[in-house]
Design an enzyme around this catalytic site. Sequence first.
Site, PDB file in Angstrom:
ATOM      1  NE  ARG A 102      -3.886   0.600   1.869  1.00  0.00           N
ATOM      2  CZ  ARG A 102      -5.101   0.608   2.406  1.00  0.00           C
ATOM      3  NH1 ARG A 102      -5.317   1.240   3.538  1.00  0.00           N
ATOM      4  NH2 ARG A 102      -6.089  -0.028   1.816  1.00  0.00           N
ATOM      5  CD  GLN A 132     -12.931  -1.562  -1.255  1.00  0.00           C
ATOM      6  OE1 GLN A 132     -12.161  -1.537  -0.302  1.00  0.00           O
ATOM      7  NE2 GLN A 132     -14.171  -2.017  -1.131  1.00  0.00           N
ATOM      8  CG  ASP A 224     -13.318   6.649  -1.329  1.00  0.00           C
ATOM      9  OD1 ASP A 224     -13.195   6.402  -0.112  1.00  0.00           O
ATOM     10  OD2 ASP A 224     -12.346   6.754  -2.103  1.00  0.00           O
ATOM     11  CB  CYS A 264     -14.121   1.477  -0.396  1.00  0.00           C
ATOM     12  SG  CYS A 264     -13.734   3.225  -0.121  1.00  0.00           S
ATOM     13  NE  ARG A 292     -10.243  -5.178  -0.259  1.00  0.00           N
ATOM     14  CZ  ARG A 292      -9.509  -4.240   0.355  1.00  0.00           C
ATOM     15  NH1 ARG A 292     -10.104  -3.227   0.959  1.00  0.00           N
ATOM     16  NH2 ARG A 292      -8.183  -4.284   0.355  1.00  0.00           N
TER      17      ARG A 292
HETATM   18  N1   CP Z   1     -11.259  -0.226   2.122  1.00  0.00           N
HETATM   19  C1   CP Z   1      -9.992  -0.338   2.589  1.00  0.00           C
HETATM   20  O1   CP Z   1      -9.028  -0.580   1.842  1.00  0.00           O
HETATM   21  O2   CP Z   1      -9.883  -0.215   3.939  1.00  0.00           O
HETATM   22  P1   CP Z   1      -8.513  -0.059   4.767  1.00  0.00           P
HETATM   23  O3   CP Z   1      -7.932   1.262   4.405  1.00  0.00           O
HETATM   24  O4   CP Z   1      -8.921  -0.169   6.197  1.00  0.00           O
HETATM   25  O5   CP Z   1      -7.594  -1.177   4.358  1.00  0.00           O
HETATM   26  N1  NVA Z   2      -9.841   6.919  -1.224  1.00  0.00           N
HETATM   27  C1  NVA Z   2      -9.507   6.396   0.080  1.00  0.00           C
HETATM   28  C2  NVA Z   2      -9.795   4.923   0.135  1.00  0.00           C
HETATM   29  C3  NVA Z   2      -9.510   4.257   1.448  1.00  0.00           C
HETATM   30  C4  NVA Z   2      -9.712   2.777   1.412  1.00  0.00           C
HETATM   31  C5  NVA Z   2      -8.065   6.702   0.398  1.00  0.00           C
HETATM   32  O1  NVA Z   2      -7.216   6.594  -0.498  1.00  0.00           O
HETATM   33  O2  NVA Z   2      -7.785   7.063   1.538  1.00  0.00           O
END
Ligand code: CP
Ligand code: NVA
Length: 305
Positions: A102, A132, A224, A264, A292
Amino acid sequence: MKHFLDLANCTTAELQDLMELALRLKAEWRGGGNAAILHGKTLGMVFQKPSLRTRVSFEMGMKQLGGSAIMLGPNEIGLGVRESVPDVARVLSSYVHGIMARVYDHADVVTMARHSRVPVINGLSDDYHPCQALADMLTVREQFGALNGLKLAFVGDGNNVAASVALACAHFGMTFSIATPEGYEMKAHIREQAQAVAARNGTIIEMHTRPQLAVAAADVVYTDTWVSMGQEAEAGERASEFHAFQVNADLLRAAKPTAVVMHCLPAHRGDEITDEMMDGPRSRVFEQAENRMHLQKAILARLLA
Ligand code: CP
Ligand code: NVA
């Protein structure tokens, strides 16, 4: 499929295969447990940003398939700061069988894949959130039985989640209709990617600046956060730009009477979505979160088994 970085570089057939496998793995898990097809395998999980769902669903997914996972949080690796991204990829991939990352800059996960000996999965970047969006397609399929011909309306920020949901809809023959404030549209290159996939699969991407127009006759209304991870300094400005883009009972009246509401998560209740929508009978947000894990097990099985 060598890596899973974004839905633009997957074929529709690959995504359909992942969907079918996820359905089988979910049924197997509900029937008492999954076979240990990843016995002895380990996933390295690199996080530059916080997470609940992604971290726990990947770790539990690995466990359920007989493998294990190692969590490497924002203060551990110092991706690109303590050590270059290629060097992290070279070293980490000599220890583990797969990497889930991430990141902020999408280019970092692409660079990781280029220098990794093992498959790399994008667990969210500033541009995309493919795990997602594909899991969400599983949720929509469970709701409606099939995806082709449905309309999904996205209301809010044309950011990473919107981008991947647009690509997923395009792959599965769904109309994707988005309403964003001016200046918060999907990035041009991602819009072009989604439009190219949509054209191949005989469907369309619609863009609006009025939520009511995007949501008209939709089967799914999706939103979102207005302030994504890394955008915290813009929170005040965004709150005023997005205030007319809340998913609430009034907006849902423009959708089909059978429409469901998706998010999400994490949600900012009272901002992009009301409590009534989150907790009401049309909400599928917690099914999304569970799926997920099932969908990611399919990705792990295909890439690591
Ligand atoms: N939706 C999602 O990716 O949640 P997290 O940021 O908690 O992983
Ligand atoms: N758009 C949000 C999604 C979180 C799962 C972010 O990037 O923070």
